[in-house]
Design an enzyme around this catalytic site. Structure first.
Site, PDB file in Angstrom:
ATOM      1  N   ASN A 215     -12.023  13.376   1.055  1.00 18.82           N
ATOM      2  CA  ASN A 215     -13.068  12.410   1.440  1.00 18.82           C
ATOM      3  C   ASN A 215     -14.470  13.008   1.291  1.00 18.82           C
ATOM      4  OD1 ASN A 215     -11.268  10.392   1.965  1.00 18.82           O
ATOM      5  ND2 ASN A 215     -11.352  10.578   4.202  1.00 18.82           N
TER       6      ASN A 215
ATOM      7  N   TYR B  40      -1.802  -0.798  10.923  1.00 14.32           N
ATOM      8  CA  TYR B  40      -1.940  -1.437   9.602  1.00 14.32           C
ATOM      9  C   TYR B  40      -0.748  -1.103   8.714  1.00 14.32           C
ATOM     10  CZ  TYR B  40      -3.278  -1.779   4.670  1.00 14.32           C
ATOM     11  OH  TYR B  40      -3.267  -2.037   3.317  1.00 14.32           O
TER      12      TYR B  40
ATOM     13  N   ASN C 128      -8.079   1.686  -3.289  1.00 14.20           N
ATOM     14  CA  ASN C 128      -8.884   1.072  -4.345  1.00 14.20           C
ATOM     15  C   ASN C 128     -10.372   1.235  -4.036  1.00 14.20           C
ATOM     16  OD1 ASN C 128      -7.229  -1.786  -5.798  1.00 14.20           O
ATOM     17  ND2 ASN C 128      -6.263   0.012  -4.896  1.00 14.20           N
TER      18      ASN C 128
ATOM     19  N   THR D 211       0.823  -1.208   0.000  1.00 18.76           N
ATOM     20  CA  THR D 211       0.000   0.000   0.000  1.00 18.76           C
ATOM     21  C   THR D 211       0.861   1.264   0.000  1.00 18.76           C
ATOM     22  OG1 THR D 211      -1.445   1.291   1.470  1.00 18.76           O
ATOM     23  CG2 THR D 211      -0.101  -0.360   2.524  1.00 18.76           C
ATOM     24  N   ASP D 212       0.289   2.373  -0.462  1.00 15.37           N
ATOM     25  CA  ASP D 212       1.000   3.654  -0.383  1.00 15.37           C
ATOM     26  C   ASP D 212       1.040   4.180   1.057  1.00 15.37           C
ATOM     27  OD1 ASP D 212      -1.688   4.388  -0.121  1.00 15.37           O
ATOM     28  OD2 ASP D 212      -1.600   6.010  -1.595  1.00 15.37           O
ATOM     29  N   GLU D 213       0.250   3.560   1.950  1.00 14.50           N
ATOM     30  CA  GLU D 213       0.209   4.055   3.334  1.00 14.50           C
ATOM     31  C   GLU D 213       1.545   3.847   4.049  1.00 14.50           C
ATOM     32  OE1 GLU D 213      -3.371   3.402   5.543  1.00 14.50           O
ATOM     33  OE2 GLU D 213      -4.558   3.104   3.738  1.00 14.50           O
TER      34      GLU D 213
ATOM     35  N   LYS E  76       2.327  -3.475   7.208  1.00 16.35           N
ATOM     36  CA  LYS E  76       2.585  -3.635   5.768  1.00 16.35           C
ATOM     37  C   LYS E  76       4.026  -3.208   5.455  1.00 16.35           C
ATOM     38  CE  LYS E  76       0.225  -4.734   2.840  1.00 16.35           C
ATOM     39  NZ  LYS E  76      -0.088  -6.099   2.293  1.00 16.35           N
TER      40      LYS E  76
HETATM   41  P1  NAD Z   1      -9.343  -7.576   2.010  1.00 15.20           P
HETATM   42  O1  NAD Z   1      -9.337  -7.325   3.481  1.00 15.20           O
HETATM   43  O2  NAD Z   1     -10.554  -7.291   1.213  1.00 15.20           O
HETATM   44  O3  NAD Z   1      -8.966  -9.105   1.719  1.00 15.20           O
HETATM   45  C1  NAD Z   1      -7.968  -9.787   2.395  1.00 15.20           C
HETATM   46  C2  NAD Z   1      -8.108 -11.276   2.096  1.00 15.20           C
HETATM   47  O4  NAD Z   1      -7.057 -11.972   2.777  1.00 15.20           O
HETATM   48  C3  NAD Z   1      -9.426 -11.888   2.572  1.00 15.20           C
HETATM   49  O5  NAD Z   1      -9.960 -12.729   1.573  1.00 15.20           O
HETATM   50  C4  NAD Z   1      -9.029 -12.684   3.802  1.00 15.20           C
HETATM   51  O6  NAD Z   1      -9.855 -13.820   4.033  1.00 15.20           O
HETATM   52  C5  NAD Z   1      -7.613 -13.101   3.441  1.00 15.20           C
HETATM   53  N1  NAD Z   1      -6.785 -13.379   4.627  1.00 15.20           N
HETATM   54  C6  NAD Z   1      -6.648 -12.615   5.743  1.00 15.20           C
HETATM   55  N2  NAD Z   1      -5.827 -13.219   6.615  1.00 15.20           N
HETATM   56  C7  NAD Z   1      -5.413 -14.370   6.029  1.00 15.20           C
HETATM   57  C8  NAD Z   1      -4.535 -15.412   6.413  1.00 15.20           C
HETATM   58  N3  NAD Z   1      -3.925 -15.395   7.612  1.00 15.20           N
HETATM   59  N4  NAD Z   1      -4.323 -16.444   5.558  1.00 15.20           N
HETATM   60  C9  NAD Z   1      -4.944 -16.481   4.345  1.00 15.20           C
HETATM   61  N5  NAD Z   1      -5.801 -15.523   3.937  1.00 15.20           N
HETATM   62  C10 NAD Z   1      -6.024 -14.482   4.757  1.00 15.20           C
HETATM   63  O7  NAD Z   1      -8.087  -6.771   1.446  1.00 15.20           O
HETATM   64  P2  NAD Z   1      -7.928  -5.992   0.058  1.00 15.20           P
HETATM   65  O8  NAD Z   1      -8.505  -4.653   0.187  1.00 15.20           O
HETATM   66  O9  NAD Z   1      -8.368  -6.880  -1.037  1.00 15.20           O
HETATM   67  O10 NAD Z   1      -6.351  -5.827   0.026  1.00 15.20           O
HETATM   68  C11 NAD Z   1      -5.533  -6.857  -0.540  1.00 15.20           C
HETATM   69  C12 NAD Z   1      -4.069  -6.454  -0.388  1.00 15.20           C
HETATM   70  O11 NAD Z   1      -3.841  -5.237  -1.076  1.00 15.20           O
HETATM   71  C13 NAD Z   1      -3.639  -6.228   1.053  1.00 15.20           C
HETATM   72  O12 NAD Z   1      -2.351  -6.765   1.206  1.00 15.20           O
HETATM   73  C14 NAD Z   1      -3.634  -4.727   1.209  1.00 15.20           C
HETATM   74  O13 NAD Z   1      -2.676  -4.323   2.136  1.00 15.20           O
HETATM   75  C15 NAD Z   1      -3.264  -4.289  -0.186  1.00 15.20           C
HETATM   76  N6  NAD Z   1      -3.787  -2.962  -0.592  1.00 15.20           N
HETATM   77  C16 NAD Z   1      -5.111  -2.659  -0.425  1.00 15.20           C
HETATM   78  C17 NAD Z   1      -5.582  -1.413  -0.855  1.00 15.20           C
HETATM   79  C18 NAD Z   1      -7.052  -1.053  -0.741  1.00 15.20           C
HETATM   80  O14 NAD Z   1      -7.412   0.089  -1.048  1.00 15.20           O
HETATM   81  N7  NAD Z   1      -7.936  -1.966  -0.368  1.00 15.20           N
HETATM   82  C19 NAD Z   1      -4.707  -0.496  -1.433  1.00 15.20           C
HETATM   83  C20 NAD Z   1      -3.366  -0.847  -1.588  1.00 15.20           C
HETATM   84  C21 NAD Z   1      -2.926  -2.099  -1.175  1.00 15.20           C
END
Ligand code: NAD
Length: 354
Positions: A260, A161, A191, A135-137, A165
């Protein structure tokens, strides 16, 4: 050439977009490792789950034995690691799971990958990729500047969080430098889009507005985020894992900086047009906006410089915020079944039938 891609967290918001994209638009074979926490939803994958190219493994990334079994059975040519705890508010209320999944889980997955990868023959070893999705965070706060996050911006995470990361990003780079594991890291902005769990800002606002409930906005709503449509992110990720240069980091963003409050107002205005039959007592959706106490440690501004991935891999987002948010609001209006089952908790029953 077709690959065998092991995706972790493929039942989550972004992971499911990646899996749907891989199955629908490429010839790659996909293995999906997911523990199905509250954020994992197999109903986000019904459109592709019967494909012979798709395999699901109900596994925790902290379970080294189970991971080893999956690697030996699926025999991946690449790993895309998205499994994580991802909600900042939850990380403030209970950081332990974030340390466990995001740090210990990434470490366990790296070791399982290294064990498998080190036994491959030379050609397969050099073609193998481990792609860590971050993430960019991790870069912290850009408050009061016009700067953008580049791949060289120093890390300065603010929340449990983003700190977890950041830690996982460091582990991945160390496994590349120390053991030669062929890794790639991407850092992406916020996203939004279809199949987004309703606790996150955009779906939360859409669903609360449809129910005539208050639309909570932290502080004065002036926090700026750079929004990217999830399907653009999924395309970028597949391009990085297939074409990216080992050891490199790519920032991914939508060039869509919005406050926001603007995001919430835009959703209200789209609902006026697309859902004009309002709940009882609501005359305009904007009246539901309610300012609430700010989140502790809340970063004021994130913004991504995504010029490297554009220059080196030719990726650009296809959606502007205006086109993407319209599609998103329309999707929630057309897919009540999906989110009603999330709100009622029934989506968790699907895991029983896996
Ligand atoms: P999400 O919370 O929607 O999904 C996470 C998934 O991981 C879920 O399906 C969950 O069941 C699974 N999970 C959690 N713990 C687990 C474990 N111990 N073993 C196996 N599976 C496990 O997250 P997201 O929004 O889809 O984000 C996905 C990735 O992208 C993350 O790594 C997040 O840091 C990164 N990210 C998210 C965003 C955003 O805006 N959502 C932006 C940049 C990066």
């Amino acid at each position: 050439m077709s690959s065998r891609i092991l995706v972790t967290g493929g039942a989550g918001f972004i992971g499911s977009a990646v899996v749907r994209h891989l199955i629908q638009n490429t010839t790659h074979v996909v293995g999906n490792i997911d523990q199905l926490t509250y954020a994992g939803n197999l109903e986000s994958l019904t459109s592709i789950s019967s494909s012979p190219s798709y395999h699901f493994y109900h596994v925790d990334i902290c379970d080294a034995v189970a991971l080893s079994r999956v690697f030996n059975e699926f025999r991946p040519t690449a790993v895309m690691h998205l499994a994580a705890e991802s909600h900042v508010d939850r990380s403030i209320d209970g950081p332990a799971e974030f340390i466990q999944t995001n740090i210990v889980g990434t470490y366990t997955l790296l070791e399982a990958t290294r064990n498998y990868w080190s036994n491959l023959d030379a050609d397969k070893k050099s073609a193998f990729r481990f792609h860590h999705i971050s993430t960019d965070e991790v870069y912290g706060d850009l408050e009061g500047t016009d700067d953008l996050f580049t791949e060289d911006t120093p890390y300065a995470p603010s929340s449990p969080y983003s700190a977890s990361k950041a830690s996982s990003d460091h582990l991945v780079r160390a496994w590349q430098r120390t053991y030669g594991l062929p890794t790639l890291v991407t850092n992406c902005s916020n996203n939004y889009g279809p199949y987004h769990f309703p606790e996150k800002l955009i779906p939360h606002v859409i669903l609360n507005a449809l129910a005539g409930k208050p639309l909570p906005v932290y502080g004065d709503g002036s926090q700026i985020r750079d929004w990217l449509y999830v399907e653009d992110h999924a395309r970028a990720l597949v391009q990085v894992v297939t074409e990216g240069v080992v050891g490199k980091t790519y920032n991914i963003g939508g060039h869509n900086e919005k406050r926001n409050i603007e995001v919430v107002q835009t959703i209200c205005d789209l609902l006026e047009e697309l859902a004009p039959n309002k709940p009882a007592g609501v005359s305009i959706y904007r009246d539901l906006i309610t300012f609430v106490k700010d989140r502790p440690g809340h970063d004021a501004r994130y913004a991504i410089d995504a010029s490297k991935i554009q220059r080196e891999l030719g990726w650009v987002p296809q959606e502007t915020f205006e086109t993407g948010i319209r599609k998103t609001v329309a999707w929630y209006l057309e897919n009540r079944d999906w989110w009603e089952r999330v709100l009622s908790g029934d989506y968790r029953l699907t895991r029983l039938g896996e």
